[in-house]
Design an enzyme around this catalytic site. Structure first.
Site, PDB file in Angstrom:
ATOM      1  N   GLU A 164       0.825  -1.207   0.000  1.00 28.25           N
ATOM      2  CA  GLU A 164       0.000   0.000   0.000  1.00 28.25           C
ATOM      3  C   GLU A 164       0.863   1.262   0.000  1.00 28.25           C
ATOM      4  O   GLU A 164       0.594   2.215  -0.738  1.00 28.25           O
ATOM      5  CB  GLU A 164      -0.915   0.059   1.230  1.00 28.25           C
ATOM      6  N   CYS A 221      -0.468   1.683   7.277  1.00 25.25           N
ATOM      7  CA  CYS A 221      -1.015   1.885   5.941  1.00 25.25           C
ATOM      8  C   CYS A 221      -2.373   2.578   6.003  1.00 25.25           C
ATOM      9  O   CYS A 221      -2.687   3.408   5.144  1.00 25.25           O
ATOM     10  CB  CYS A 221      -1.106   0.553   5.207  1.00 25.25           C
ATOM     11  N   CYS A 236      -2.642  -2.549   7.576  1.00 25.26           N
ATOM     12  CA  CYS A 236      -2.199  -2.391   8.958  1.00 25.26           C
ATOM     13  C   CYS A 236      -2.461  -0.942   9.383  1.00 25.26           C
ATOM     14  O   CYS A 236      -2.791  -0.085   8.558  1.00 25.26           O
ATOM     15  CB  CYS A 236      -0.717  -2.747   9.069  1.00 25.26           C
TER      16      CYS A 236
END
Length: 153
Positions: A58, A89, A86
């Site tokens: 990402e 990100c 996560c």
């Protein structure tokens, strides 16, 4: 954007994930698409290759898309990723002002969207994208499970 387009963009993200896995990286892929449906950037994890804990798919896709547009914001763009982002990100997605987030598999251990930190639900979050989980979930889950099973053998 049609559901056919969404499936096509997630298929590209899965292809990026497969390439990451072939490089020995955790097989996660991401694709950023303009509001018109043009692919701006695609990336797979490269944390090991770059010796960089922030080189998630990402993050790499966001950086490349921002460079392509010469702007730190990706207003109106959509992000397709094979695993729930996560918290790091998720914060970058918010800062980039991405409009829509499509992700395949949930991440009970490290996710930051519907698991764990739930970044977009925090009062300090300035922008939350529209969220569409579960697109190609089975394919992404199988890819991840196969990858980790091969590491345990």
């Amino acid at each position: 954007m049609t559901s056919k387009d969404a499936v096509s963009h997630m298929a590209r993200a899965l292809s990026e994930a497969e390439a990451a896995g072939a490089r020995g990286e955790v097989p996660i892929g991401a694709v950023i698409v303009t509001p018109e449906g043009q692919v701006l950037a695609a990336a797979g994890n490269r944390t090991r290759e770059f010796n960089d804990p922030t080189a998630h798919a990402e993050m790499l896709a966001i950086r490349a898309a921002c460079a392509e547009l010469a702007d730190e914001r990706l207003v109106g763009c959509s992000l397709y990723v094979t695993l729930e982002p996560c918290p790091m990100c998720a914060a970058a997605i918010s800062f980039a002002r991405i409009k829509r987030l499509y992700y395949a598999a949930s991440d009970p251990k490290g996710g930051g969207i519907e698991q764990g930190a739930r970044v977009f639900n925090q009062p300090t979050c300035h922008h939350a994208p529209e969220i569409y989980p579960g697109l190609a979930e089975a394919e992404a889950s199988t890819l991840l499970k196969t990858f980790f099973a091969s590491r345990r053998d």
